[in-house]
Every structure is written in structure tokens, then in C-alpha cells.
Design an enzyme around this catalytic site. Structure first.
Site, PDB file in Angstrom:
ATOM      1  N   LYS A 269       0.846  -1.249  -0.066  1.00  0.00           N
ATOM      2  CA  LYS A 269       0.062   0.017  -0.053  1.00  0.00           C
ATOM      3  C   LYS A 269       0.852   1.317  -0.006  1.00  0.00           C
ATOM      4  CE  LYS A 269      -3.983  -2.100   3.001  1.00  0.00           C
ATOM      5  NZ  LYS A 269      -4.959  -1.680   1.805  1.00  0.00           N
ATOM      6  N   ARG A 343     -10.290 -11.655   2.001  1.00  0.00           N
ATOM      7  CA  ARG A 343     -11.361 -12.818   1.594  1.00  0.00           C
ATOM      8  C   ARG A 343     -10.479 -14.053   1.683  1.00  0.00           C
ATOM      9  NH1 ARG A 343     -11.676  -9.581  -3.967  1.00  0.00           N
ATOM     10  NH2 ARG A 343     -11.507  -7.685  -2.475  1.00  0.00           N
TER      11      ARG A 343
HETATM   12  N1  BES Z   1      -8.093  -3.669   4.562  1.00  0.00           N
HETATM   13  C1  BES Z   1      -8.353  -3.440   3.238  1.00  0.00           C
HETATM   14  C2  BES Z   1      -9.657  -2.764   2.968  1.00  0.00           C
HETATM   15  C3  BES Z   1      -9.694  -1.355   3.710  1.00  0.00           C
HETATM   16  C4  BES Z   1      -9.482  -0.076   3.078  1.00  0.00           C
HETATM   17  C5  BES Z   1     -10.105  -1.387   4.776  1.00  0.00           C
HETATM   18  C6  BES Z   1      -9.591   0.965   3.802  1.00  0.00           C
HETATM   19  C7  BES Z   1     -10.494  -0.076   5.561  1.00  0.00           C
HETATM   20  C8  BES Z   1     -10.221   1.024   4.959  1.00  0.00           C
HETATM   21  C9  BES Z   1      -8.100  -4.597   2.047  1.00  0.00           C
HETATM   22  O1  BES Z   1      -7.479  -5.864   2.697  1.00  0.00           O
HETATM   23  C10 BES Z   1      -7.747  -4.120   0.938  1.00  0.00           C
HETATM   24  O2  BES Z   1      -6.562  -3.595   0.860  1.00  0.00           O
HETATM   25  N2  BES Z   1      -8.673  -4.395  -0.257  1.00  0.00           N
HETATM   26  C11 BES Z   1      -8.153  -3.982  -1.449  1.00  0.00           C
HETATM   27  C12 BES Z   1      -8.574  -4.917  -2.426  1.00  0.00           C
HETATM   28  C13 BES Z   1      -8.279  -4.772  -3.726  1.00  0.00           C
HETATM   29  C14 BES Z   1      -6.614  -5.052  -3.808  1.00  0.00           C
HETATM   30  C15 BES Z   1      -8.912  -5.562  -4.648  1.00  0.00           C
HETATM   31  C16 BES Z   1      -8.761  -2.367  -1.628  1.00  0.00           C
HETATM   32  O3  BES Z   1     -10.030  -2.233  -1.049  1.00  0.00           O
HETATM   33  O4  BES Z   1      -8.084  -1.657  -2.244  1.00  0.00           O
HETATM   34 MN    MN Z   2      -5.353  -5.249   1.986  1.00  0.00          MN
END
Ligand code: BES
Ligand code: MN
Ligand code: ZN
Length: 489
Positions: A269, A343
Site C-alpha cells: 500500500k 477474503r
Molecule cells: N483492509 C483493506 C480494505 C480497507 C481499506 C479497509 C480502507 C479499511 C479502510 C483490504 O485488505 C484491501 O486492501 N482491499 C483492497 C482490495 C483490492 C486490492 C482488490 C482495496 O480495497 O483496495
Molecule cells: Mn489489504
């Protein structure tokens, strides 16, 4: 904070601060102000209210020096808009009072109607509103807040009011327990210490808590959870808390995403998105909060909390985009983006829970997708289920507790997005409908169990307070989950 019932009226109250409800409708507003001025002195409130533009709107408050016939020092006028539900008004009064009274020690609150429900709600609001996260502050005293609160014009005996205080308190304390876990920094809250926190709370409440280490998780065949854990120096944990009262007719299993830190893995990230990723175990916190509240309230339902916990890091053993793993369920999964880790963890835990516990209902809480926040904003969670009556009763429980959910579609059409050319499934479905495709992915692992998925990515953790939700970890989902269990027939 000690909460007690008092026969005293507004003019007899000797508290540092007293909260009174003020509706916004013109005639009711004037009547309420008139009634308060009968105690504080004519013309002591109205000009100030006009000056400060206090109109009794919901979430507006006005603090005034009391004076007149009352021995209280301050009055807190709490705007309630056009809300007439006495339970909701009571909650707002308690919450506003405890959040406003930081320098005061003793408080009192005047409820429009003293009932079992409103006493429970005001107590819940008081304890939740007084919440501050101070574990890492050297000076905890300066934000200590109220030590006691009186509920005015309440008969001390009978009618179950004392029990209602206890219920409201237990509920809010379970919400606050979840908030503490979410707020705790990720160097101190990892899968191992999360499991310890769950065990020690379970012990206090006489619940069984079983914790699996990495080798046990391997034996069970949770390869997706292990893949996510591979880049972390800290072992994963599966945590299972059971509350099983005698004679329970229904069995509900809650499942939680327990990522104690989500760096994104190799698909790392950007810094700005990583900063709050200690909150990625908020689903686990909500799940634990619910089972502990159920036990405290002695609800006549069997409740399980099953949490999959790990970090998602970038160590040299980290799982890669392109990797394929065999899930506990049996389907093979092609990893596309290592940041879609939640997931994967949930998939294995859902399969285990469905197969081994065979619950009547299985409900997962997860901070699963940023896409969910794009769809619904930061304060509302997504609710997914095929079962209309389950959705209806959950949304009703949420409404009573003032938590915002929105039912989203498990759109069959989008399933095609999860097709992989070389494995049974891909784990992400592209940019559009990202929260939906995540839910559809989970659905592949639930076996034949009645299931609901709650994507709480938005409201689980907030940059600034909003309505009932404080800044930081909010404990979102606990109150609704417990209310749903209470309403179960
Ligand atoms: N933990 C994150 C989702 C999240 C984002 C929670 C902001 C709380 C605040 C999750 O694991 C994630 O990173 N999801 C990605 C999925 C994508 C790579 C398909 C996302 O939402 O960007
Ligand atoms: Mn994530
Ligand atoms: Zn995550």
C-alpha cells in the site's frame, strides 16, 4: 462511572452538569425552553440560544450556567430534532452528556420518559459517550470524565430499572472493549496478543476460548490463511470463543477478519493508505465484542466467535501475485493482488465454521474493501445475504441501535469476474463492484449454511467523530449484533 436512579427533579439536582432534551419543532422548542427557564429564571436561556443559533436540531448542544432555583452548576441542552422514540432520545442524552462533560465529575440526566428501555439506552449512551482511548497516554487523569451520573425522576425500586442500567452498561462496555482492541497499536496488538486478550476476557466470563497456533492451522488445512501469513515474522492465530447457555435453541456463529496490520503484502500500500491499517482487525474485535456481550447479558442463544488473525507483510517468504493455493474448502485460488488478503483469510475460516459448527446462521464482519467506502461513504456498512428475512431483522436491529447498514446485491452476473484460466477461482474481480465481487468470493466458501457478510471498512475506524461513532476505533457492529441476538425467536 457509577450510574444510579434518583427521585430528584431538575430543580433539586445537585450535579455538576444536567442534560435536558430540547426538540427542534418551533412550538415544542419554545415549550421546552420555557420549562427549563421556570427553573433557571425567565430570560436566562432563550437569548443565549438565539445568539448561539441553538435550535434543538439533532446533534446540536448548548451548555449554559444553570443558576436560578437549581443547585446544578451547568445545564446541557441536547438537541433531539424531531426524534420522538424515547429510547433513541435517551441514548443521545447519555451520549451527549458523557462526551461534553470532560471537566465535570457528577452529572444528571432528565429523560422525557423513564422506562426500562430508555434507562438501558441512556446508560449505554453514557458509557459509550465517555469512551476515550488512553492506554498510551501518561497523563490519563486530564481526560478522566464523569465519575457518576444520576437518572432523574426515576423510582429507585421495581420496574427492572436497576437491571436496565446493568444491561446498558454491559453492552457499551463490550463496544468499548472492541474499540480498545482496534485502537491498540499494531506493534502491541498482533495475532498472538489478540488471542491472549480474547482468552483472558473469556476466562473472566467463564467462556471457552480455543486458540490455534501455526502448526495446528497447518494441520487443519487453512492454506489461504497461511499464504497471507507467510510474509509476516509473527505466527497467525485462529481464535474460537464459545458461549453456550443451557437450553439454547439457536446457534449463531460470528466470523471476524483479524488482520492486525495490513501493509498490502508485496502489492504494498502507499503510505497514506497504510497509516490506519491497524484497524484491519475491527471485524475480529466486533465479533469478540458480540460474544462477550451475549455472555454478559446471558442471552438464551448459543453464540460462537471465530477469528482468523495474521498480519499481511512483505517478508522474503511473502506470498506472491500469481501464486495458487488450495483452500480448506478444496477450491484452488489464484492470487492476483496480495492486498486482497482479507477474503483469503475469511474463506478458510468460513468453511471451517460452516462445516464444524453447523450454525443456524453465520455472520462475518470484515474491513474488507475500500470499494465499499466508495459505494456507501465512510459511515455506512454493506450487508450481503441471500436471505430476505435475515436481512430484514438485521436492518431492524441496526435501526434500533443507530448503526447504518445498506443491503447490497450478491449479483450473480459478476461471478464471471472471478474466473481464473488456470485455477478454480481468481480472488479479485476487477475495479467495478469491488465490494460485491469480494462478497461473491466469500460465498464460494460457505458450504450450505445461511450466511451474511458485513463489510465494515468505512465505519470501523474514523478520522473524526461522527454521530454515535467516536474518532478512531468505533466498535461498529457490536450493538447491532447483540440486538439481533436479543430479538431472535
Ligand atoms: N483492509 C483493506 C480494505 C480497507 C481499506 C479497509 C480502507 C479499511 C479502510 C483490504 O485488505 C484491501 O486492501 N482491499 C483492497 C482490495 C483490492 C486490492 C482488490 C482495496 O480495497 O483496495
Ligand atoms: Mn489489504
Ligand atoms: Zn485488509
Amino acid at each position: 462511572m457509577k450510574i444510579s436512579l434518583s427521585a430528584a427533579t431538575l430543580d433539586k439536582s445537585i450535579a455538576d452538569i444536567v442534560a435536558v432534551a430540547v426538540p427542534s419543532a418551533k412550538t415544542k422548542f419554545n415549550k421546552a425552553i420555557g420549562r427549563i427557564e421556570a427553573v433557571t429564571g425567565k430570560g436566562s436561556i432563550k437569548p443565549l440560544a438565539v445568539d448561539e443559533r441553538f435550535e434543538g436540531k439533532a446533534s446540536q448542544t448548548l451548555k449554559v450556567a444553570a443558576g436560578g432555583r437549581t443547585k446544578a452548576r451547568w445545564l446541557l441542552l441536547v438537541g433531539i430534532g424531531d426524534e420522538t422514540d424515547t429510547e433513541k432520545v435517551a441514548w443521545s442524552l447519555g451520549h451527549a452528556l458523557a462526551s461534553a462533560a470532560r471537566a465535570q465529575k457528577t452529572a444528571a440526566v432528565e429523560l422525557p420518559k423513564v422506562t426500562v428501555k430508555s434507562v438501558r439506552a441512556v446508560s449505554q449512551g453514557l458509557i459509550a459517550g465517555a469512551y476515550r482511548y488512553t492506554e498510551y497516554k501518561s497523563d490519563k487523569k486530564s481526560s478522566a470524565g464523569l465519575t457518576s451520573a444520576l437518572i432523574l425522576e426515576a423510582p429507585k425500586a421495581g420496574r427492572g430499572l436497576a437491571a436496565a442500567i446493568k444491561t446498558g452498561r454491559s453492552l457499551a462496555e463490550s463496544v468499548n472493549f472492541a474499540r480498545d482492541l482496534v485502537n491498540r497499536p499494531p506493534n502491541d496488538l498482533n495475532p498472538i496478543t489478540l488471542a491472549r486478550a480474547a482468552s483472558s476476557e473469556s476466562r473472566k466470563l467463564g467462556l471457552t476460548c480455543s486458540v490455534w497456533n501455526k502448526s495446528r492451522i497447518k494441520k487443519e488445512g487453512m492454506n489461504l490463511l497461511l499464504a497471507v501469513n507467510a510474509g509476516s515474522a509473527i505466527e497467525p492465530r485462529v481464535i474460537h470463543v464459545t458461549y453456550k447457555p443451557r437450553g439454547a435453541k439457536k446457534k449463531v456463529a460470528f466470523v471476524g477478519k483479524g488482520l492486525t496490520f495490513d501493509a498490502g503484502g508485496l502489492c504494498i500500500k502507499p503510505a497514506a493508505s497504510m497509516i490506519d491499517m491497524k484497524c484491519d482487525m475491527a471485524g475480529a474485535a466486533a465479533t469478540l465484542g458480540i460474544v462477550f456481550a451475549a455472555a454478559r447479558l446471558k442471552l438464551p442463544v448459543e453464540v460462537h466467535a471465530v477469528v482468523g488473525s495474521t498480519e499481511n507483510m512483505t517478508g522474503s517468504q511473502a506470498y506472491r501475485p500469481g501464486d495458487i493455493y488450495k483452500s480448506l474448502q478444496g477450491k484452488t485460488v489464484e492470487v492476483i493482488n496480495t492486498d486482497a488478503e482479507g477474503r483469503l483469510v475469511l474463506a478458510d475460516v468460513l468453511t471451517w465454521t460452516a462445516r464444524k459448527l453447523k450454525p443456524d446462521v453465520m455472520i462475518d464482519h470484515a474491513t474488507l474493501t475500500g470499494a465499499c467506502m466508495v459505494a456507501l461513504g465512510p459511515w455506512r456498512a454493506a450487508l450481503y445475504t441471500d436471505d430476505d428475512s435475515l436481512a430484514k431483522s438485521y436492518l431492524a436491529a441496526a435501526d434500533t441501535e443507530g448503526e447504518a447498514f445498506w443491503r447490497m446485491p450478491l449479483d450473480e452476473d459478476l461471478k464471471s469476474k472471478l474466473k481464473s484460466p488456470i485455477a478454480d477461482l481468481k480472488h479479485i474481480g476487477g475495479r467495478y463492484g469491488g465490494s460485491i465481487t469480494a462478497a461473491l468470493f466469500l460465498e464460494e466458501f460457505i458450504e450450505e449454511v445461511k450466511w451474511m457478510h458485513l463489510d465494515i471498512a468505512g465505519p470501523a475506524f474514523l478520522e473524526s467523530a461522527h454521530g454515535r461513532l467516536p474518532k478512531g476505533g468505533t466498535g461498529f457492529g457490536v450493538a447491532t449484533g447483540v440486538r439481533f441476538l436479543e430479538n431472535l425467536k
